[in-house]
Scaffold this motif. Structure first.
Motif, PDB file in Angstrom:
ATOM      1  N   HIS A 147       0.880  -1.417  -0.072  1.00 51.83           N
ATOM      2  CA  HIS A 147      -0.199  -0.056   0.049  1.00 51.83           C
ATOM      3  C   HIS A 147       0.869   1.168  -0.026  1.00 51.83           C
ATOM      4  N   VAL A 148       2.215   0.994   0.331  1.00 55.40           N
ATOM      5  CA  VAL A 148       3.077   2.287   0.120  1.00 55.40           C
ATOM      6  C   VAL A 148       3.347   3.002  -1.138  1.00 55.40           C
ATOM      7  N   ARG A 149       3.740   2.016  -2.318  1.00 55.57           N
ATOM      8  CA  ARG A 149       4.160   2.649  -3.528  1.00 55.57           C
ATOM      9  C   ARG A 149       3.181   3.459  -4.165  1.00 55.57           C
ATOM     10  N   PRO A 150       1.539   3.061  -3.915  1.00 51.75           N
ATOM     11  CA  PRO A 150       0.769   3.735  -4.617  1.00 51.75           C
ATOM     12  C   PRO A 150       0.425   5.237  -4.345  1.00 51.75           C
ATOM     13  N   LEU A 151       1.193   5.518  -3.024  1.00 55.10           N
ATOM     14  CA  LEU A 151       0.980   6.783  -2.305  1.00 55.10           C
ATOM     15  C   LEU A 151       2.264   7.840  -2.810  1.00 55.10           C
ATOM     16  N   LEU A 152       3.217   7.473  -3.351  1.00 54.24           N
ATOM     17  CA  LEU A 152       4.353   8.035  -3.777  1.00 54.24           C
ATOM     18  C   LEU A 152       4.503   8.369  -5.203  1.00 54.24           C
ATOM     19  N   ALA A 153       4.972   9.781  -5.189  1.00 54.92           N
ATOM     20  CA  ALA A 153       4.967  10.261  -6.797  1.00 54.92           C
ATOM     21  C   ALA A 153       6.053   9.444  -7.414  1.00 54.92           C
ATOM     22  N   GLU A 154       7.106   9.205  -6.754  1.00 55.50           N
ATOM     23  CA  GLU A 154       8.373   8.459  -7.185  1.00 55.50           C
ATOM     24  C   GLU A 154       8.818   7.907  -5.881  1.00 55.50           C
ATOM     25  N   CYS A 155       9.775   6.839  -6.455  1.00 52.71           N
ATOM     26  CA  CYS A 155      10.533   6.195  -5.505  1.00 52.71           C
ATOM     27  C   CYS A 155      11.838   5.878  -5.988  1.00 52.71           C
ATOM     28  N   TRP A 156      12.975   6.394  -5.325  1.00 49.71           N
ATOM     29  CA  TRP A 156      14.411   6.405  -5.956  1.00 49.71           C
ATOM     30  C   TRP A 156      14.914   5.401  -4.986  1.00 49.71           C
ATOM     31  N   TYR A 157      15.880   4.517  -5.694  1.00 50.90           N
ATOM     32  CA  TYR A 157      16.658   3.514  -5.001  1.00 50.90           C
ATOM     33  C   TYR A 157      17.979   3.666  -4.804  1.00 50.90           C
ATOM     34  N   VAL A 158      18.660   4.003  -3.614  1.00 47.32           N
ATOM     35  CA  VAL A 158      19.929   4.221  -3.525  1.00 47.32           C
ATOM     36  C   VAL A 158      20.824   3.150  -3.144  1.00 47.32           C
ATOM     37  N   ASP A 159      21.885   2.908  -4.280  1.00 45.81           N
ATOM     38  CA  ASP A 159      22.772   1.841  -4.391  1.00 45.81           C
ATOM     39  C   ASP A 159      24.272   2.279  -3.744  1.00 45.81           C
ATOM     40  N   LEU A 160      25.005   0.930  -3.383  1.00 47.14           N
ATOM     41  CA  LEU A 160      26.257   1.130  -2.839  1.00 47.14           C
ATOM     42  C   LEU A 160      27.005  -0.063  -3.107  1.00 47.14           C
ATOM     43  N   ASP A 161      28.243   0.024  -3.363  1.00 48.17           N
ATOM     44  CA  ASP A 161      28.933  -1.158  -3.171  1.00 48.17           C
ATOM     45  C   ASP A 161      28.667  -1.921  -1.865  1.00 48.17           C
ATOM     46  N   ASP A 162      28.607  -3.428  -1.974  1.00 46.40           N
ATOM     47  CA  ASP A 162      28.297  -4.132  -0.808  1.00 46.40           C
ATOM     48  C   ASP A 162      29.522  -4.034   0.323  1.00 46.40           C
ATOM     49  N   ALA A 163      30.756  -4.231  -0.229  1.00 47.03           N
ATOM     50  CA  ALA A 163      31.620  -4.150   0.755  1.00 47.03           C
ATOM     51  C   ALA A 163      31.459  -2.794   1.586  1.00 47.03           C
ATOM     52  N   VAL A 164      31.330  -1.764   0.937  1.00 51.03           N
ATOM     53  CA  VAL A 164      31.271  -0.458   1.746  1.00 51.03           C
ATOM     54  C   VAL A 164      30.389  -0.421   2.499  1.00 51.03           C
ATOM     55  N   ARG A 165      29.168  -0.747   1.817  1.00 51.06           N
ATOM     56  CA  ARG A 165      27.754  -0.729   2.766  1.00 51.06           C
ATOM     57  C   ARG A 165      28.105  -1.669   3.848  1.00 51.06           C
ATOM     58  N   ARG A 166      28.495  -2.757   4.010  1.00 47.36           N
ATOM     59  CA  ARG A 166      28.363  -3.574   4.990  1.00 47.36           C
ATOM     60  C   ARG A 166      29.565  -2.845   6.193  1.00 47.36           C
TER      61      ARG A 166
END
Length: 211
Positions: A147-166
């Motif tokens: 039910h979340v996505r229909p309420l958003l104008a857009e949704c952006w996904y933030v990506d990052l190298d897994d090793a850095v993220r961990r």
């Protein structure tokens, strides 16, 4: 809209895109999602600082269930997983942003030192034409999260190298009290399971942003 190829656009381009979401009447909600430690809060803070119109913040983290509820449900060791949030309360808050634009909406924040939600810590005034909400599970498609996505104008996904993220996650957990071994174990056993779940939603985003 299908997700674009991951890129690192200048902040001013992201600001312009966010401004373009605001309708002539009413307000828009922009979602920022991605796995734990990817940089969602960093991007959100940068957008909030740069946007020139009335903008407000509604973090998903404020809808964490309190530890007393997690203990009751036997979910304390899975804190941060989708089922450890009040998804119905979160969806209701998002809907009220659209349905009650003339009322101030009070929403919970999250205190990382306490690792607990704080009731009514944040206020979203009627003047806020754009609201940014950020969290891990904005693109999940089951168990109430759909039910979340229909309420958003857009949704952006933030990506990052897994090793850095961990590495970021381990450092964060140590900062808030875990030993190095406990921090690494939590990342391995809890955060990475959640990261895989979030990663499966990547293709549903409107924009992929490399952190």
């Amino acid at each position: 809209m299908r997700a674009q190829r991951a890129s690192k656009p200048p902040l001013d381009e992201l600001v312009s895109r966010a401004l373009g979401l605001v309708p002539t009447h009413g307000r828009a909600i922009l979602g920022i999602t991605g796995p734990p430690g990817a940089g969602k809060s960093t991007l959100t803070s940068a957008l909030l600082a740069e946007l020139g119109l009335e903008v407000a913040h509604l973090p998903m983290d404020g809808f964490h269930l309190a530890d007393v509820q997690l203990d009751r449900l036997g979910l304390r060791e899975r804190k941060g997983a989708p089922e450890t949030f009040d998804v119905d309360g979160y969806v209701t808050a998002l809907r009220r942003l659209h349905d009650e634009p003339r009322r101030t909406l009070y929403v919970p924040g999250f205190e990382r030192d306490l690792e607990q939600p704080i009731a009514a810590e944040l206020a979203i005034p009627p003047s806020a034409r754009l609201v940014i909400t950020e969290g891990n599970y904005l693109l999940l498609d089951d168990n109430g999260w759909e039910h979340v996505r229909p309420l958003l104008a857009e949704c952006w996904y933030v990506d990052l190298d897994d090793a850095v993220r961990r590495s970021r996650l381990v450092a964060r957990h140590q900062q808030f009290g875990k030993t190095p071994d406990a921090a690494r174990e939590w990342v391995d056993q809890v955060d990475e399971a959640n990261s895989r779940l979030v990663g499966a939603t990547r293709s549903a985003a409107d924009l992929l942003v490399t952190s």
